[in-house]
Design an enzyme around this catalytic site. Structure first.
Site, PDB file in Angstrom:
ATOM      1  N   LEU A 184      55.005  30.621  51.684  1.00  0.00           N
ATOM      2  CA  LEU A 184      55.931  30.715  50.565  1.00  0.00           C
ATOM      3  C   LEU A 184      57.363  30.935  51.040  1.00  0.00           C
ATOM      4  CD1 LEU A 184      53.811  32.880  48.091  1.00  0.00           C
ATOM      5  CD2 LEU A 184      54.466  30.484  47.772  1.00  0.00           C
TER       6      LEU A 184
ATOM      7  N   LYS B  24      34.956  46.201  39.484  1.00  0.00           N
ATOM      8  CA  LYS B  24      34.934  44.857  38.899  1.00  0.00           C
ATOM      9  C   LYS B  24      33.536  44.256  38.968  1.00  0.00           C
ATOM     10  CE  LYS B  24      37.817  40.798  38.505  1.00  0.00           C
ATOM     11  NZ  LYS B  24      39.147  40.218  38.833  1.00  0.00           N
TER      12      LYS B  24
ATOM     13  N   HIS C   3      48.523  30.889  36.785  1.00  0.00           N
ATOM     14  CA  HIS C   3      47.598  31.450  37.760  1.00  0.00           C
ATOM     15  C   HIS C   3      46.890  30.331  38.524  1.00  0.00           C
ATOM     16  CE1 HIS C   3      46.922  35.506  35.440  1.00  0.00           C
ATOM     17  NE2 HIS C   3      48.192  35.140  35.474  1.00  0.00           N
TER      18      HIS C   3
ATOM     19  N   GLU D 242      44.488  34.771  44.992  1.00  0.00           N
ATOM     20  CA  GLU D 242      45.020  34.496  43.658  1.00  0.00           C
ATOM     21  C   GLU D 242      46.544  34.533  43.723  1.00  0.00           C
ATOM     22  OE1 GLU D 242      44.228  36.022  39.168  1.00  0.00           O
ATOM     23  OE2 GLU D 242      45.210  37.461  40.499  1.00  0.00           O
TER      24      GLU D 242
ATOM     25  N   GLU E 203      53.115  45.331  29.011  1.00  0.00           N
ATOM     26  CA  GLU E 203      51.807  45.198  28.375  1.00  0.00           C
ATOM     27  C   GLU E 203      50.729  45.914  29.186  1.00  0.00           C
ATOM     28  OE1 GLU E 203      47.879  43.373  27.482  1.00  0.00           O
ATOM     29  OE2 GLU E 203      48.995  43.315  29.367  1.00  0.00           O
TER      30      GLU E 203
END
Length: 213
Positions: free
Chosen positions: A29, A61, A128, A147, A162
């Site tokens: 990146l 999870k 995503h 991810e 949020e």
């Protein structure tokens, strides 16, 4: 070292490859960002942040998914152990970054969720993708899922708020706050649209100036 400590050490050891995958993606990146800025005089990536889930978080999870708590299940069913968040100024930059990543020969895109074109009912907007990147170890090569979330600064601000509210009310947000959050999400979208328009108009002026020289 007791059994629990041994298991924890084993999980941390297995997760080391995900840390290496984050190193690989961050390097890619940063290279893409610098190259794009050099060519186009514009940096599509304002900020890059990476994180590695702790074993306890992954275990929770797995339990929520109704799966046995094993390292193999973690590798097979939890694809966000390694995560990267990229923030941009403009929505167009999000799709540019996605396109640049897809052009990397050693990156395999597993899944894409475009919550910008199709926002969640609560107003959440982000892009995503789950990718696989090869990590070259001393005696083998491992393809590791990572991810990547790409969003504008405005989207990121909304998502952060949020998230805080979500945990403040233990996942049961009162209706009035849901309404307020949705209205805020609409405002964020309007802001992104306005910023994109201004950016486009500025670029038009710059292009005209170049032609007149």
């Amino acid at each position: 070292m007791n059994l629990l400590e041994k298991e924890f050490h084993e999980w941390k050891n297995e997760f080391l490859v995900y840390k290496f995958a984050l190193d690989e993606i961050n390097t890619k990146l940063n290279i893409l960002s610098e190259e794009f800025e050099f060519i186009h005089n514009h940096n599509p990536m304002e900020h890059i942040k990476s994180r590695l889930k702790e074993p306890n978080s992954v275990i929770k999870k797995l339990k929520r998914k109704g799966l046995d708590v094993t390292i193999q299940n973690a590798k097979s069913y939890v694809h966000d152990i390694a995560g990267v968040r990229v923030t941009c100024s403009f929505v167009a930059d999000i799709y540019r970054i996605h396109a640049m990543l897809c052009q990397q020969d050693d990156i395999h895109v597993i899944k894409v969720k475009d919550y910008i074109a199709n926002p969640k009912p609560n107003g959440y907007r982000s892009f995503h993708l789950i990718i696989q990147v090869p990590v070259f170890l001393a005696n083998r090569t491992v393809n590791v899922p990572v991810e990547i979330q790409i969003r504008t600064i405005a989207m990121d601000t909304w998502a952060s708020l949020e998230h805080k509210i979500y945990y403040k009310f233990e996942q049961e947000i009162p209706e009035e706050f849901l309404i307020e959050l949705k209205q805020a999400a609409d405002t964020v979208q309007a802001l992104d649209d306005k910023m994109a328009y201004i950016h486009q108009e500025v670029e038009k002026v710059k292009d005209k100036s170049k032609l007149s020289v």
